[in-house]
Each structure stands twice: as C-alpha cells, then as structure tokens.
Design a protein around this motif. Structure first.
Motif, PDB file in Angstrom:
ATOM      1  N   GLN A  84       0.818  -1.194   0.000  1.00 46.81           N
ATOM      2  CA  GLN A  84       0.000   0.000   0.000  1.00 46.81           C
ATOM      3  C   GLN A  84       0.860   1.256   0.000  1.00 46.81           C
ATOM      4  N   LEU A  85       1.939   1.234   0.722  1.00 44.77           N
ATOM      5  CA  LEU A  85       2.777   2.422   0.778  1.00 44.77           C
ATOM      6  C   LEU A  85       3.372   2.728  -0.583  1.00 44.77           C
ATOM      7  N   SER A  86       3.826   1.719  -1.286  1.00 41.06           N
ATOM      8  CA  SER A  86       4.417   1.971  -2.602  1.00 41.06           C
ATOM      9  C   SER A  86       3.354   2.383  -3.614  1.00 41.06           C
ATOM     10  N   ASN A  87       2.182   1.755  -3.570  1.00 41.90           N
ATOM     11  CA  ASN A  87       1.118   2.092  -4.497  1.00 41.90           C
ATOM     12  C   ASN A  87       0.495   3.434  -4.138  1.00 41.90           C
ATOM     13  N   SER A  88       0.346   3.690  -2.842  1.00 39.86           N
ATOM     14  CA  SER A  88      -0.283   4.913  -2.390  1.00 39.86           C
ATOM     15  C   SER A  88       0.568   6.128  -2.728  1.00 39.86           C
ATOM     16  N   SER A  89       1.885   5.961  -2.745  1.00 42.26           N
ATOM     17  CA  SER A  89       2.738   7.097  -3.070  1.00 42.26           C
ATOM     18  C   SER A  89       2.625   7.477  -4.539  1.00 42.26           C
ATOM     19  N   VAL A 135     -15.189  25.127 -18.297  1.00 45.96           N
ATOM     20  CA  VAL A 135     -14.289  24.085 -17.789  1.00 45.96           C
ATOM     21  C   VAL A 135     -13.404  23.621 -18.932  1.00 45.96           C
ATOM     22  N   ARG A 136     -12.098  23.549 -18.659  1.00 41.92           N
ATOM     23  CA  ARG A 136     -11.113  23.112 -19.648  1.00 41.92           C
ATOM     24  C   ARG A 136     -10.400  21.873 -19.122  1.00 41.92           C
ATOM     25  N   PRO A 137      -9.760  21.116 -20.010  1.00 36.24           N
ATOM     26  CA  PRO A 137      -8.957  19.982 -19.529  1.00 36.24           C
ATOM     27  C   PRO A 137      -7.883  20.465 -18.557  1.00 36.24           C
ATOM     28  N   GLY A 138      -7.730  19.734 -17.457  1.00 33.02           N
ATOM     29  CA  GLY A 138      -6.783  20.116 -16.419  1.00 33.02           C
ATOM     30  C   GLY A 138      -7.441  20.805 -15.241  1.00 33.02           C
ATOM     31  N   ASN A 139      -8.682  21.315 -15.413  1.00 29.90           N
ATOM     32  CA  ASN A 139      -9.408  21.910 -14.287  1.00 29.90           C
ATOM     33  C   ASN A 139      -9.855  20.818 -13.329  1.00 29.90           C
ATOM     34  N   TYR A 140     -10.159  21.227 -12.113  1.00 33.00           N
ATOM     35  CA  TYR A 140     -10.613  20.294 -11.090  1.00 33.00           C
ATOM     36  C   TYR A 140     -12.090  20.522 -10.816  1.00 33.00           C
ATOM     37  N   LEU A 141     -12.830  19.402 -10.643  1.00 34.33           N
ATOM     38  CA  LEU A 141     -14.270  19.428 -10.366  1.00 34.33           C
ATOM     39  C   LEU A 141     -14.594  18.480  -9.225  1.00 34.33           C
ATOM     40  N   GLY A 142     -15.580  18.806  -8.445  1.00 37.75           N
ATOM     41  CA  GLY A 142     -16.098  17.889  -7.441  1.00 37.75           C
ATOM     42  C   GLY A 142     -15.263  17.863  -6.177  1.00 37.75           C
ATOM     43  N   GLN A 143     -15.752  17.135  -5.210  1.00 36.60           N
ATOM     44  CA  GLN A 143     -15.136  17.085  -3.889  1.00 36.60           C
ATOM     45  C   GLN A 143     -14.182  15.916  -3.714  1.00 36.60           C
ATOM     46  N   ASN A 144     -13.953  15.137  -4.791  1.00 36.75           N
ATOM     47  CA  ASN A 144     -13.058  13.978  -4.706  1.00 36.75           C
ATOM     48  C   ASN A 144     -11.822  14.160  -5.578  1.00 36.75           C
ATOM     49  N   PHE A 145     -11.264  15.364  -5.602  1.00 39.25           N
ATOM     50  CA  PHE A 145     -10.040  15.666  -6.340  1.00 39.25           C
ATOM     51  C   PHE A 145     -10.177  15.253  -7.805  1.00 39.25           C
ATOM     52  N   GLY A 146     -11.308  15.548  -8.418  1.00 34.56           N
ATOM     53  CA  GLY A 146     -11.557  15.164  -9.804  1.00 34.56           C
ATOM     54  C   GLY A 146     -10.884  16.107 -10.777  1.00 34.56           C
ATOM     55  N   ILE A 161      -9.724  10.938  -7.377  1.00 43.50           N
ATOM     56  CA  ILE A 161      -8.836  10.213  -6.479  1.00 43.50           C
ATOM     57  C   ILE A 161      -9.553  10.119  -5.141  1.00 43.50           C
ATOM     58  N   VAL A 162      -9.847   8.878  -4.716  1.00 40.48           N
ATOM     59  CA  VAL A 162     -10.592   8.638  -3.482  1.00 40.48           C
ATOM     60  C   VAL A 162      -9.863   7.604  -2.637  1.00 40.48           C
ATOM     61  N   GLN A 163     -10.190   7.576  -1.356  1.00 37.77           N
ATOM     62  CA  GLN A 163      -9.626   6.568  -0.468  1.00 37.77           C
ATOM     63  C   GLN A 163     -10.585   5.402  -0.361  1.00 37.77           C
ATOM     64  N   ALA A 165     -11.552   1.540   1.606  1.00 36.63           N
ATOM     65  CA  ALA A 165     -11.793   1.177   3.006  1.00 36.63           C
ATOM     66  C   ALA A 165     -10.499   0.994   3.794  1.00 36.63           C
ATOM     67  N   SER A 166      -9.425   0.608   3.137  1.00 38.71           N
ATOM     68  CA  SER A 166      -8.166   0.400   3.841  1.00 38.71           C
ATOM     69  C   SER A 166      -7.333   1.677   3.908  1.00 38.71           C
ATOM     70  N   GLY A 167      -7.804   2.785   3.373  1.00 43.01           N
ATOM     71  CA  GLY A 167      -7.085   4.046   3.438  1.00 43.01           C
ATOM     72  C   GLY A 167      -6.179   4.292   2.245  1.00 43.01           C
ATOM     73  N   GLU A 168      -6.199   3.417   1.263  1.00 42.72           N
ATOM     74  CA  GLU A 168      -5.344   3.550   0.081  1.00 42.72           C
ATOM     75  C   GLU A 168      -6.005   4.479  -0.929  1.00 42.72           C
ATOM     76  N   TRP A 169      -5.200   5.333  -1.544  1.00 38.47           N
ATOM     77  CA  TRP A 169      -5.713   6.234  -2.575  1.00 38.47           C
ATOM     78  C   TRP A 169      -5.848   5.464  -3.880  1.00 38.47           C
ATOM     79  N   THR A 170      -7.003   5.565  -4.505  1.00 40.21           N
ATOM     80  CA  THR A 170      -7.231   4.895  -5.786  1.00 40.21           C
ATOM     81  C   THR A 170      -7.887   5.866  -6.752  1.00 40.21           C
ATOM     82  N   GLN A 171      -7.746   5.574  -8.036  1.00 39.29           N
ATOM     83  CA  GLN A 171      -8.378   6.389  -9.075  1.00 39.29           C
ATOM     84  C   GLN A 171      -9.689   5.750  -9.485  1.00 39.29           C
ATOM     85  N   ARG A 172     -10.636   6.600  -9.839  1.00 40.19           N
ATOM     86  CA  ARG A 172     -11.870   6.084 -10.424  1.00 40.19           C
ATOM     87  C   ARG A 172     -12.341   7.071 -11.486  1.00 40.19           C
TER      88      ARG A 172
END
Length: 184
Positions: A84-89, A135-146, A161-163, A165-172
């Motif tokens: 998780q530490l290596s992937n989370s970084s 809105v242009r490419p590269g702008n941020y939207l929403g409350q989940n670092f979109g 980018i959301v966390q 259940a185990s606290g790991e940051w993942t993309q969706r």
C-alpha cells in the motif's frame, strides 16, 4: 251503446290483453332458458400443480470469521501495508495546491449544459446553482479531487482520487453527461 262506452270497452280489452302478455308464463320460459344454459356450460379449470418440497439446509458459517471483524481488517492492513505504501505514493491527491471554485460542489449538483470551441480547443459549460462555468482539460471538479481529462461535445471525462476502506488512494473514472433542459 254510446260511442264513448264502446271506445272504453275496447280500451279495457286492449289493456287486459297487454296485461295477459306480461303474465308469469313469460317469466317461466326465461327461467327455464337460464337453467338450461347454466347446466350446458362446464368450465375447464386446470388443477394447480403441487408445490415443490422445501429441503432446509443447516447453516455452517458459525465457525468462519466475520467479514467485518476488527481482527480480519487489522490482518489485511498488516499484510498489505508495504504494498500500500508503494502504491499509495504513486496515486495521491495534490493537497498543497490552491482549490478551484468548482471543487466545493459535489458532482451530482453539476450539469453539463453545452460546449464551445475556443482556440481550437473544446470548453465545456457546466451549470451549478444557476451559474455557468467554463471548464477546460486540467481543471478540477467535485469534492473527490476530480481532474478533467478530456472534453467532448457530449461529456466531460474526469479522474477522481478517493480513499478506499483500507485508506489507500485509488483512481476512479467519472463523467458529466450533456443535460438538455426541457423547454417550458
């Protein structure tokens, strides 16, 4: 006899004839017809099939560990912590950057209402609280670092980018579809 008496006698005989036509003999014929029709009709009803037999099974899961127990969660966190530490970084939100205005709204209150081309690049028009934003490419939207990855004529595609259940940051992936308002 006078003509009045003759016409009265004729009228009485006509009334008597009419009343005799409405006698019980007409009702008897009707009742006999109803009985014969009722006896001649036989409904065909298919019988209901027998229900299948229910065989109860004994529950054998008492000996297994509960899926949401603290001990199971702790063992999963301990076993995968180095991974998780290596992937989370690799995947983390940029917490030190300045927030953009559309990051204070959740995606479900935003709607894409159109797009336009500026300097050969598509720009999306996003409506929030009766205000339009470009809105242009590269702008941020929403409350989940979109972050907006690309814009087409019908949608805004972004990566959140959301966390988990185990606290790991993942993309969706996420997207805002073009919303056409109904005319009033």
């Amino acid at each position: 006899m006078t003509p009045k008496k003759i016409s009265g006698a004729i009228l009485l005989t006509v009334i008597a004839a009419l009343l005799s036509a409405c006698s019980a003999s007409g009702e008897d014929e009707l009742q006999q017809w109803m009985v014969s029709e009722r006896n001649s009709i036989r409904p065909s009803v298919t019988p209901i099939p027998e229900p299948s037999k229910f065989d109860p099974k004994a529950y054998t899961g008492e000996s297994l560990e509960e899926p949401f127990s603290n001990s199971k969660l702790a063992s999963i966190l301990r076993s995968g912590q180095s991974v998780q530490l290596s992937n989370s970084s690799l995947i983390e939100p940029e917490l030190n950057r300045r927030k953009q205005p559309l990051e204070s709204f959740p995606l479900d209150v935003m709607s894409m209402v159109g797009s336009l081309s500026q300097q050969s690049q598509l720009v999306a028009l996003v409506k929030v609280d009766n205000l339009l934003y470009q809105v242009r490419p590269g702008n941020y939207l929403g409350q989940n670092f979109g972050r907006v990855e690309r814009i087409t004529e019908t949608e805004v595609v972004l990566r959140e980018i959301v966390q988990d259940a185990s606290g790991e940051w993942t993309q969706r992936p996420a997207a805002l579809q073009l919303q056409e308002e109904a005319s009033k």
